[in-house]
Scaffold this motif. Structure first.
Motif, PDB file in Angstrom:
ATOM      1  N   MET A  19       0.856  -1.189   0.000  1.00  0.00           N
ATOM      2  CA  MET A  19       0.000   0.000   0.000  1.00  0.00           C
ATOM      3  C   MET A  19       0.888   1.234   0.000  1.00  0.00           C
ATOM      4  O   MET A  19       1.711   1.423   0.883  1.00  0.00           O
ATOM      5  N   GLY A  20       0.747   2.083  -0.999  1.00  0.00           N
ATOM      6  CA  GLY A  20       1.580   3.262  -1.110  1.00  0.00           C
ATOM      7  C   GLY A  20       0.911   4.493  -0.553  1.00  0.00           C
ATOM      8  O   GLY A  20      -0.092   4.430   0.146  1.00  0.00           O
ATOM      9  N   VAL A  21       1.475   5.640  -0.907  1.00  0.00           N
ATOM     10  CA  VAL A  21       0.929   6.911  -0.455  1.00  0.00           C
ATOM     11  C   VAL A  21      -0.371   7.183  -1.191  1.00  0.00           C
ATOM     12  O   VAL A  21      -0.449   7.057  -2.413  1.00  0.00           O
ATOM     13  N   GLU A  22      -1.406   7.564  -0.457  1.00  0.00           N
ATOM     14  CA  GLU A  22      -2.701   7.844  -1.059  1.00  0.00           C
ATOM     15  C   GLU A  22      -2.942   9.347  -1.091  1.00  0.00           C
ATOM     16  O   GLU A  22      -2.548  10.060  -0.169  1.00  0.00           O
ATOM     17  N   PRO A  23      -3.586   9.869  -2.153  1.00  0.00           N
ATOM     18  CA  PRO A  23      -3.883  11.294  -2.202  1.00  0.00           C
ATOM     19  C   PRO A  23      -4.755  11.700  -1.017  1.00  0.00           C
ATOM     20  O   PRO A  23      -5.842  11.162  -0.823  1.00  0.00           O
ATOM     21  N   GLU A  24      -4.242  12.646  -0.205  1.00  0.00           N
ATOM     22  CA  GLU A  24      -4.942  12.966   1.024  1.00  0.00           C
ATOM     23  C   GLU A  24      -6.305  13.597   0.785  1.00  0.00           C
ATOM     24  O   GLU A  24      -7.203  13.482   1.623  1.00  0.00           O
ATOM     25  N   THR A  25      -6.488  14.247  -0.367  1.00  0.00           N
ATOM     26  CA  THR A  25      -7.780  14.868  -0.653  1.00  0.00           C
ATOM     27  C   THR A  25      -8.871  13.824  -0.851  1.00  0.00           C
ATOM     28  O   THR A  25     -10.052  14.132  -0.748  1.00  0.00           O
ATOM     29  N   MET A  26      -8.475  12.571  -1.106  1.00  0.00           N
ATOM     30  CA  MET A  26      -9.450  11.516  -1.353  1.00  0.00           C
ATOM     31  C   MET A  26      -9.815  10.759  -0.078  1.00  0.00           C
ATOM     32  O   MET A  26     -10.725   9.926  -0.089  1.00  0.00           O
ATOM     33  N   LEU A  27      -9.103  11.023   1.022  1.00  0.00           N
ATOM     34  CA  LEU A  27      -9.305  10.251   2.236  1.00  0.00           C
ATOM     35  C   LEU A  27     -10.360  10.891   3.135  1.00  0.00           C
ATOM     36  O   LEU A  27     -10.397  12.099   3.315  1.00  0.00           O
ATOM     37  N   THR A  28     -11.200  10.049   3.732  1.00  0.00           N
ATOM     38  CA  THR A  28     -12.186  10.495   4.710  1.00  0.00           C
ATOM     39  C   THR A  28     -11.642  10.230   6.114  1.00  0.00           C
ATOM     40  O   THR A  28     -10.630   9.550   6.289  1.00  0.00           O
ATOM     41  N   THR A  29     -12.342  10.758   7.124  1.00  0.00           N
ATOM     42  CA  THR A  29     -11.940  10.475   8.500  1.00  0.00           C
ATOM     43  C   THR A  29     -11.956   8.979   8.768  1.00  0.00           C
ATOM     44  O   THR A  29     -11.096   8.445   9.469  1.00  0.00           O
ATOM     45  N   GLN A  30     -12.924   8.269   8.181  1.00  0.00           N
ATOM     46  CA  GLN A  30     -12.981   6.813   8.359  1.00  0.00           C
ATOM     47  C   GLN A  30     -11.755   6.139   7.759  1.00  0.00           C
ATOM     48  O   GLN A  30     -11.249   5.148   8.304  1.00  0.00           O
ATOM     49  N   ASP A  31     -11.259   6.662   6.643  1.00  0.00           N
ATOM     50  CA  ASP A  31     -10.035   6.108   6.060  1.00  0.00           C
ATOM     51  C   ASP A  31      -8.869   6.242   7.035  1.00  0.00           C
ATOM     52  O   ASP A  31      -8.090   5.299   7.229  1.00  0.00           O
ATOM     53  N   TYR A  32      -8.752   7.413   7.647  1.00  0.00           N
ATOM     54  CA  TYR A  32      -7.695   7.603   8.635  1.00  0.00           C
ATOM     55  C   TYR A  32      -7.883   6.647   9.809  1.00  0.00           C
ATOM     56  O   TYR A  32      -6.930   6.102  10.353  1.00  0.00           O
ATOM     57  N   ALA A  33      -9.139   6.460  10.217  1.00  0.00           N
ATOM     58  CA  ALA A  33      -9.436   5.548  11.315  1.00  0.00           C
ATOM     59  C   ALA A  33      -9.032   4.123  10.955  1.00  0.00           C
ATOM     60  O   ALA A  33      -8.510   3.379  11.801  1.00  0.00           O
ATOM     61  N   ASP A  34      -9.280   3.719   9.717  1.00  0.00           N
ATOM     62  CA  ASP A  34      -8.889   2.372   9.280  1.00  0.00           C
ATOM     63  C   ASP A  34      -7.372   2.200   9.364  1.00  0.00           C
ATOM     64  O   ASP A  34      -6.873   1.149   9.780  1.00  0.00           O
ATOM     65  N   HIS A  35      -6.647   3.238   8.965  1.00  0.00           N
ATOM     66  CA  HIS A  35      -5.192   3.195   9.104  1.00  0.00           C
ATOM     67  C   HIS A  35      -4.802   3.099  10.578  1.00  0.00           C
ATOM     68  O   HIS A  35      -3.869   2.361  10.932  1.00  0.00           O
ATOM     69  N   ALA A  36      -5.508   3.825  11.431  1.00  0.00           N
ATOM     70  CA  ALA A  36      -5.198   3.816  12.864  1.00  0.00           C
ATOM     71  C   ALA A  36      -5.352   2.413  13.442  1.00  0.00           C
ATOM     72  O   ALA A  36      -4.528   1.965  14.252  1.00  0.00           O
ATOM     73  N   VAL A  37      -6.385   1.704  13.024  1.00  0.00           N
ATOM     74  CA  VAL A  37      -6.591   0.333  13.505  1.00  0.00           C
ATOM     75  C   VAL A  37      -5.468  -0.578  13.008  1.00  0.00           C
ATOM     76  O   VAL A  37      -4.955  -1.430  13.759  1.00  0.00           O
ATOM     77  N   ARG A  38      -5.077  -0.394  11.758  1.00  0.00           N
ATOM     78  CA  ARG A  38      -3.973  -1.204  11.220  1.00  0.00           C
ATOM     79  C   ARG A  38      -2.687  -0.924  11.988  1.00  0.00           C
ATOM     80  O   ARG A  38      -1.939  -1.853  12.334  1.00  0.00           O
ATOM     81  N   ILE A  39      -2.437   0.332  12.298  1.00  0.00           N
ATOM     82  CA  ILE A  39      -1.241   0.680  13.073  1.00  0.00           C
ATOM     83  C   ILE A  39      -1.309   0.049  14.456  1.00  0.00           C
ATOM     84  O   ILE A  39      -0.308  -0.455  14.975  1.00  0.00           O
TER      85      ILE A  39
ATOM     86  N   LYS B   1      -6.731  17.045  13.330  1.00  0.00           N
ATOM     87  CA  LYS B   1      -6.743  18.040  12.257  1.00  0.00           C
ATOM     88  C   LYS B   1      -7.016  19.394  12.898  1.00  0.00           C
ATOM     89  O   LYS B   1      -8.031  19.570  13.574  1.00  0.00           O
ATOM     90  N   GLY B   2      -6.096  20.313  12.712  1.00  0.00           N
ATOM     91  CA  GLY B   2      -6.241  21.620  13.343  1.00  0.00           C
ATOM     92  C   GLY B   2      -6.278  21.538  14.854  1.00  0.00           C
ATOM     93  O   GLY B   2      -6.923  22.358  15.522  1.00  0.00           O
ATOM     94  N   GLY B   3      -5.611  20.539  15.410  1.00  0.00           N
ATOM     95  CA  GLY B   3      -5.568  20.355  16.855  1.00  0.00           C
ATOM     96  C   GLY B   3      -6.747  19.615  17.436  1.00  0.00           C
ATOM     97  O   GLY B   3      -6.791  19.356  18.640  1.00  0.00           O
ATOM     98  N   VAL B   4      -7.733  19.256  16.609  1.00  0.00           N
ATOM     99  CA  VAL B   4      -8.945  18.568  17.080  1.00  0.00           C
ATOM    100  C   VAL B   4      -8.834  17.075  16.782  1.00  0.00           C
ATOM    101  O   VAL B   4      -8.613  16.686  15.633  1.00  0.00           O
ATOM    102  N   PRO B   5      -8.980  16.218  17.795  1.00  0.00           N
ATOM    103  CA  PRO B   5      -8.927  14.776  17.551  1.00  0.00           C
ATOM    104  C   PRO B   5     -10.141  14.299  16.745  1.00  0.00           C
ATOM    105  O   PRO B   5     -11.275  14.433  17.184  1.00  0.00           O
ATOM    106  N   LEU B   6      -9.895  13.756  15.567  1.00  0.00           N
ATOM    107  CA  LEU B   6     -10.976  13.227  14.730  1.00  0.00           C
ATOM    108  C   LEU B   6     -11.109  11.716  14.859  1.00  0.00           C
ATOM    109  O   LEU B   6     -12.182  11.165  14.615  1.00  0.00           O
ATOM    110  N   ALA B   7     -10.025  11.059  15.235  1.00  0.00           N
ATOM    111  CA  ALA B   7     -10.058   9.607  15.427  1.00  0.00           C
ATOM    112  C   ALA B   7      -9.039   9.237  16.489  1.00  0.00           C
ATOM    113  O   ALA B   7      -7.988   9.872  16.610  1.00  0.00           O
ATOM    114  N   GLY B   8      -9.363   8.234  17.272  1.00  0.00           N
ATOM    115  CA  GLY B   8      -8.446   7.789  18.303  1.00  0.00           C
ATOM    116  C   GLY B   8      -8.559   6.299  18.523  1.00  0.00           C
ATOM    117  O   GLY B   8      -9.620   5.701  18.316  1.00  0.00           O
TER     118      GLY B   8
END
Length: 264
Positions: free
Chosen positions: A1-21, A114-121
């Protein structure tokens, strides 16, 4: 899995990465747990192990691969890219003293801001096989199953966790005495798991003390997504510059009672 265009990612996408991490970090933590660890002590005398550093290195490598434009703030290696709008915040082992002593209630914490506000944890509990995820606007889960805080509104009927009780007793002895009379059931604890139990509806309130942003911001995302309330001791929202005194509660009513208890 490579670098994904950030404009295409949703908060859920980031959350999915967080779970994988969290999975990667959990696998690494279990590899070190109850083994022979080299231990150092920081200036504040808190222990640092090979595991802390090794896990954070793995997480940083993942984030730099997938999100090279994001900042990273980790306990062991500090802030890289503090001027970035998108920031990941990491505590590789929340509860190093627990980890060192073979106690399974250490955690892994990760937050996306994002902007100091936690969107996913994420609150990962590697030794228990539990992963708590909170996504702003999308609820909270435990191992993929929805969770929610309790509906408890009364402190005298609540299950109350007192985290860092020895430090609270030392620095706020009068508050400590009030805490010893509060709640229907009181438990002494440390680290992130009591907050996770609150998010899942098993505990009702947690008072915590002497935390860092990588301790409380990932936790705050989970608790708020689960419907709970978490602030500093003055009732103010938590941010990167909060003073590390934290209360979490299942309901606004219970949170208000906790604030009143703190103020005396």
């Amino acid at each position: 899995m490579g670098v994904e265009p950030e404009t295409m990612l949703t908060t859920q996408d980031y959350a999915d990465h967080a779970v994988r991490i969290a999975e990667i970090a959990g696998d690494a933590a279990r590899g070190y747990f109850r083994g022979q660890l080299g231990v150092e002590f920081k200036a504040d005398e808190s222990p640092v192990t090979q595991a802390d550093k090794g896990i954070e290195d793995k997480v940083r490598a993942y984030l730099k691969q997938h999100f090279p434009g994001h900042g990273i703030f980790g306990e062991e290696h500090g802030f890289d890219g503090a001027d970035r709008n998108d920031v990941w915040i990491i505590d590789p082992i929340d509860g190093t003293r627990s980890f060192l002593s073979g106690h399974p209630l250490f955690g892994f914490l990760l937050g996306y801001l994002k902007g100091g506000v936690p969107l996913a944890g994420v609150i990962g509990m590697p030794a228990l096989g539990e992963t708590f995820l909170g996504v702003r606007g999308a609820g909270a889960t435990l191992n993929g199953a929805p969770i929610r805080v309790s509906d408890q509104t009364r402190l005298d009927q609540s299950i109350l966790f007192v985290n860092e009780g020895d430090k609270i007793h030392r620095d706020y002895p009068q508050l400590f005495e009030r805490l010893m009379q509060a709640g229907q059931t009181r438990r002494f604890a440390y680290d992130c798991y009591p907050h996770a139990l609150l998010a899942a509806g098993h505990a009702d309130a947690v008072i915590d003390y002497d935390l860092q942003p990588y301790d409380y911001l990932p936790v705050s995302a989970v608790i708020e997504a689960a419907g709970g309330v978490i602030t500093d001791w003055d009732g103010q929202p938590l941010g990167l510059k909060s003073d590390g005194r934290v209360i979490s509660a299942a309901t606004p009513e219970l949170h208000g009672e906790m604030l009143a208890l703190i103020k005396g």
